[in-house]
Design a protein around this motif. Structure first.
Motif, PDB file in Angstrom:
ATOM      1  N   GLY A 107      -0.824  -3.490  -6.683  1.00 31.14           N
ATOM      2  CA  GLY A 107       0.141  -3.703  -5.670  1.00 31.14           C
ATOM      3  C   GLY A 107       1.157  -2.410  -5.842  1.00 31.14           C
ATOM      4  O   GLY A 107       2.134  -2.737  -5.146  1.00 31.14           O
ATOM      5  N   LEU A 108       0.975  -1.499  -6.727  1.00 28.94           N
ATOM      6  CA  LEU A 108       1.852  -0.405  -6.942  1.00 28.94           C
ATOM      7  C   LEU A 108       1.209   0.720  -6.149  1.00 28.94           C
ATOM      8  O   LEU A 108       0.143   1.350  -6.343  1.00 28.94           O
ATOM      9  CB  LEU A 108       1.919   0.080  -8.271  1.00 28.94           C
ATOM     10  CG  LEU A 108       2.800  -0.946  -9.070  1.00 28.94           C
ATOM     11  CD1 LEU A 108       2.811  -0.912 -10.498  1.00 28.94           C
ATOM     12  CD2 LEU A 108       4.078  -1.556  -8.720  1.00 28.94           C
ATOM     13  N   ALA A 109       2.084   1.441  -5.497  1.00 36.04           N
ATOM     14  CA  ALA A 109       1.586   2.844  -4.826  1.00 36.04           C
ATOM     15  C   ALA A 109       2.862   3.663  -4.409  1.00 36.04           C
ATOM     16  O   ALA A 109       3.868   3.001  -4.674  1.00 36.04           O
ATOM     17  CB  ALA A 109       1.035   2.367  -3.525  1.00 36.04           C
ATOM     18  N   PRO A 110       2.657   4.863  -4.314  1.00 32.60           N
ATOM     19  CA  PRO A 110       3.925   5.770  -4.110  1.00 32.60           C
ATOM     20  C   PRO A 110       4.537   5.339  -3.029  1.00 32.60           C
ATOM     21  O   PRO A 110       4.215   4.885  -1.821  1.00 32.60           O
ATOM     22  CB  PRO A 110       3.237   7.255  -3.944  1.00 32.60           C
ATOM     23  CG  PRO A 110       2.032   7.185  -4.440  1.00 32.60           C
ATOM     24  CD  PRO A 110       1.243   5.615  -4.404  1.00 32.60           C
ATOM     25  N   ASN A 111       5.877   5.303  -3.273  1.00 35.62           N
ATOM     26  CA  ASN A 111       6.705   5.039  -1.788  1.00 35.62           C
ATOM     27  C   ASN A 111       7.584   6.425  -1.559  1.00 35.62           C
ATOM     28  O   ASN A 111       7.153   7.283  -2.156  1.00 35.62           O
ATOM     29  CB  ASN A 111       7.818   3.906  -2.333  1.00 35.62           C
ATOM     30  CG  ASN A 111       8.657   4.743  -3.618  1.00 35.62           C
ATOM     31  OD1 ASN A 111       9.302   5.515  -3.679  1.00 35.62           O
ATOM     32  ND2 ASN A 111       9.118   3.487  -4.542  1.00 35.62           N
ATOM     33  N   VAL A 112       8.251   6.263  -0.658  1.00 39.89           N
ATOM     34  CA  VAL A 112       9.091   7.591   0.200  1.00 39.89           C
ATOM     35  C   VAL A 112       9.645   8.523  -0.950  1.00 39.89           C
ATOM     36  O   VAL A 112       9.591   9.730  -0.753  1.00 39.89           O
ATOM     37  CB  VAL A 112      10.111   7.231   0.982  1.00 39.89           C
ATOM     38  CG1 VAL A 112      11.306   6.422   0.614  1.00 39.89           C
ATOM     39  CG2 VAL A 112      10.333   8.458   1.995  1.00 39.89           C
ATOM     40  N   VAL A 133       3.106   9.376   2.569  1.00 39.59           N
ATOM     41  CA  VAL A 133       2.069  10.212   3.128  1.00 39.59           C
ATOM     42  C   VAL A 133       2.428  11.532   3.619  1.00 39.59           C
ATOM     43  O   VAL A 133       1.800  12.652   3.497  1.00 39.59           O
ATOM     44  CB  VAL A 133       0.900   9.307   3.923  1.00 39.59           C
ATOM     45  CG1 VAL A 133      -0.003  10.228   4.730  1.00 39.59           C
ATOM     46  CG2 VAL A 133       0.563   8.391   3.160  1.00 39.59           C
ATOM     47  N   ILE A 134       3.327  11.270   4.749  1.00 40.98           N
ATOM     48  CA  ILE A 134       3.621  12.542   5.449  1.00 40.98           C
ATOM     49  C   ILE A 134       4.507  13.599   4.278  1.00 40.98           C
ATOM     50  O   ILE A 134       4.376  14.889   4.372  1.00 40.98           O
ATOM     51  CB  ILE A 134       4.954  12.015   6.511  1.00 40.98           C
ATOM     52  CG1 ILE A 134       3.851  11.183   7.308  1.00 40.98           C
ATOM     53  CG2 ILE A 134       5.448  13.288   7.005  1.00 40.98           C
ATOM     54  CD1 ILE A 134       5.145  10.475   8.434  1.00 40.98           C
ATOM     55  N   LEU A 135       5.353  13.070   3.402  1.00 34.84           N
ATOM     56  CA  LEU A 135       5.967  13.887   2.754  1.00 34.84           C
ATOM     57  C   LEU A 135       4.973  14.617   1.759  1.00 34.84           C
ATOM     58  O   LEU A 135       5.429  15.709   1.157  1.00 34.84           O
ATOM     59  CB  LEU A 135       7.023  13.229   1.920  1.00 34.84           C
ATOM     60  CG  LEU A 135       8.413  12.932   2.584  1.00 34.84           C
ATOM     61  CD1 LEU A 135       9.359  11.959   2.062  1.00 34.84           C
ATOM     62  CD2 LEU A 135       9.003  14.105   3.284  1.00 34.84           C
ATOM     63  N   GLU A 136       4.052  14.027   1.165  1.00 32.74           N
ATOM     64  CA  GLU A 136       3.012  14.699   0.145  1.00 32.74           C
ATOM     65  C   GLU A 136       2.469  16.006   1.001  1.00 32.74           C
ATOM     66  O   GLU A 136       2.444  16.750   0.335  1.00 32.74           O
ATOM     67  CB  GLU A 136       2.026  13.572  -0.007  1.00 32.74           C
ATOM     68  CG  GLU A 136       0.895  14.062  -0.891  1.00 32.74           C
ATOM     69  CD  GLU A 136      -0.325  13.175  -1.423  1.00 32.74           C
ATOM     70  OE1 GLU A 136      -1.273  13.585  -1.831  1.00 32.74           O
ATOM     71  OE2 GLU A 136      -0.386  12.167  -0.486  1.00 32.74           O
ATOM     72  N   VAL A 166       0.841  -1.129   0.057  1.00 30.38           N
ATOM     73  CA  VAL A 166      -0.096   0.024   0.015  1.00 30.38           C
ATOM     74  C   VAL A 166       0.991   1.236   0.149  1.00 30.38           C
ATOM     75  O   VAL A 166       2.055   1.270  -0.037  1.00 30.38           O
ATOM     76  CB  VAL A 166      -0.774   0.094   1.154  1.00 30.38           C
ATOM     77  CG1 VAL A 166      -2.023  -0.940   1.082  1.00 30.38           C
ATOM     78  CG2 VAL A 166      -0.296  -0.144   2.627  1.00 30.38           C
ATOM     79  N   LYS A 167       0.294   2.431  -0.073  1.00 32.50           N
ATOM     80  CA  LYS A 167       1.032   3.659  -0.059  1.00 32.50           C
ATOM     81  C   LYS A 167       2.028   3.762   1.107  1.00 32.50           C
ATOM     82  O   LYS A 167       1.582   3.370   2.432  1.00 32.50           O
ATOM     83  CB  LYS A 167       0.175   4.970  -0.063  1.00 32.50           C
ATOM     84  CG  LYS A 167       0.892   6.123  -0.117  1.00 32.50           C
ATOM     85  CD  LYS A 167      -0.326   7.197  -0.422  1.00 32.50           C
ATOM     86  CE  LYS A 167       0.516   8.570  -0.657  1.00 32.50           C
ATOM     87  NZ  LYS A 167      -0.380   9.829  -1.194  1.00 32.50           N
ATOM     88  N   ASP A 168       3.495   3.917   1.056  1.00 33.17           N
ATOM     89  CA  ASP A 168       4.320   4.089   1.959  1.00 33.17           C
ATOM     90  C   ASP A 168       3.968   5.065   2.908  1.00 33.17           C
ATOM     91  O   ASP A 168       3.495   6.558   2.436  1.00 33.17           O
ATOM     92  CB  ASP A 168       5.630   4.507   1.190  1.00 33.17           C
ATOM     93  CG  ASP A 168       6.827   4.594   2.090  1.00 33.17           C
ATOM     94  OD1 ASP A 168       6.873   4.766   3.420  1.00 33.17           O
ATOM     95  OD2 ASP A 168       7.990   4.135   1.576  1.00 33.17           O
TER      96      ASP A 168
END
Length: 383
Positions: free
Chosen positions: A314-319, A275-278, A269-271
């Motif tokens: 299964g692909l989502a943004p990582n850090v 989420v915080i850096l976004e 899921v999304k790293d």
């Protein structure tokens, strides 16, 4: 089972650790029991270092002493600066320059004869390396810009001091807090490739300088630490193309582009760090009045989820997907992104090395031989 092949050691347990825990299905990251959200919001990077290295959060007195010890170790020898000048003249990549300079630091280590099994001495070495890496990076960048090296200050925090040495001006609170948060988010992440490399080297009873130098080398690869730069280069290319960002990405995917900053070996899921850096990227854009980098990244993310169904794959943004937009808005050059990753991750490398060496065992896996076994020798003149 012993002969089962695990390419890339995927799924193989090689050590136990109490430093960080990752739940890839829930998108959860914990440092020594504390969620990454709590640490990013409330802790300084120095507090996180203390937590990783000592196993608990410091008291105010302990943190004050730790910060003073770190700040007192920031200076680098003139010979290291001379080396950086030579590397600038050779047009060396910043990550390679960092690797070389960290290796040279051992020549000026006051406890160079300490036994690698002396964990207190190893911790002090790790602290010195961690304190000096920002000085190395800032000096290298200023030298290649033809500017004077800015000496470190002891009255600024780790993150703020780097920005000061980098720009020559004391950063505002927003920039310092944002950069400090980014360092916290990257400080540790289980047995990733660079951390495992550091541990393998340390398991031979090599010193901390060798372990950190090896970690830097492992982090330099595009499959590990280089993706944050790749993401920002993509966003800049999108913006400079003049095309609609979504159409640009659609065309690029049709041409076989693998979108950097998407997917992770552990997260499904999304790293949580993304989420915080976004959110921080958006805040920086709002503060400066220039939101385009956040907007482009956010629009691409939504498009890949809504139209390309990346999340179902299964692909989502990582850090890496949002860290580049944060660094870019802080005025940091693209080729410093991975070295800054190393500036942060050294905390995890040192912590894991110390933890593993408490009950050290040489790391020595086996490889399956698939070559010939009974060739006949032929004299060289008859071959």
């Amino acid at each position: 089972m012993a002969d089962e092949l695990h390419k890339g050691l995927e799924g193989v347990l090689v050590a136990e650790s109490s430093l960080s825990y990752i739940d890839g299905d829930e998108g959860k990251l914990v440092y020594r029991g504390y969620t990454i959200e709590d640490l990013a919001e409330n802790a300084s990077y120095e507090e996180v270092l203390y937590l990783l290295w000592h196993g608990e959060l410091p008291t105010r007195a302990e943190l004050d002493a730790f910060e003073s010890e770190m700040a007192a170790e920031r200076d680098i020898d003139d010979a290291v600066v001379d080396l950086l000048r030579d590397l600038v003249d050779a047009d060396e990549d910043p990550m390679n320059a960092l690797r070389t300079a960290v290796s040279q630091l051992s020549a000026y280590e006051p406890e160079d004869d300490a036994d690698p099994e002396d964990l207190d001495a190893s911790l002090r070495k790790g602290r010195r390396i961690t304190a000096k890496i920002p000085t190395i990076l800032a000096a290298y960048d200023r030298l290649r810009r033809g500017e004077d090296v800015v000496e470190p200050r002891e009255d600024l925090g780790h993150a703020a001091n780097f920005l000061y040495m980098f720009t020559g001006e004391e950063p505002d609170d927003v920039a310092a807090e944002t950069f400090d948060m980014a360092l916290t988010l990257h400080a540790d992440h289980g047995l990733n490739a660079s951390t495992f490399t550091s541990m393998v080297i340390a398991s031979t009873l090599a010193d901390m300088y060798s372990s950190v130098t090896g970690g830097i080398g492992a982090l330099s690869g595009s499959l590990h630490g280089g993706a944050n730069q790749d993401v920002m280069e993509l966003l800049v290319e999108v913006e400079e193309s003049g095309k609609d960002p979504l159409q640009w990405v659609d065309d690029a995917i049709a041409d076989g582009l693998r979108v950097p900053g998407w997917g992770h070996r552990v997260y499904n899921v999304k790293d949580p760090r993304a989420v915080i850096l976004e959110r921080k990227s958006k805040d920086l854009g709002n503060a400066s009045g220039e939101k385009k980098w956040y907007d482009i990244a956010h629009d691409i993310e939504q498009y890949l989820i809504d139209e390309k169904n990346f999340d179902e794959k299964g692909l989502a943004p990582n850090v890496d997907f949002y860290s580049g937009t944060v660094y870019y808005q802080l005025g940091i050059p693209l080729d410093l992104y991975t070295p800054i990753f190393a500036m942060s991750r050294v905390g995890g490398w040192v912590g894991h090395v110390l933890e593993y060496q408490e009950d050290n065992r040489l790391i020595r896996p086996r490889g399956r031989y698939i070559g010939d076994e009974s060739n006949d020798w032929t004299p060289i003149d008859e071959r």
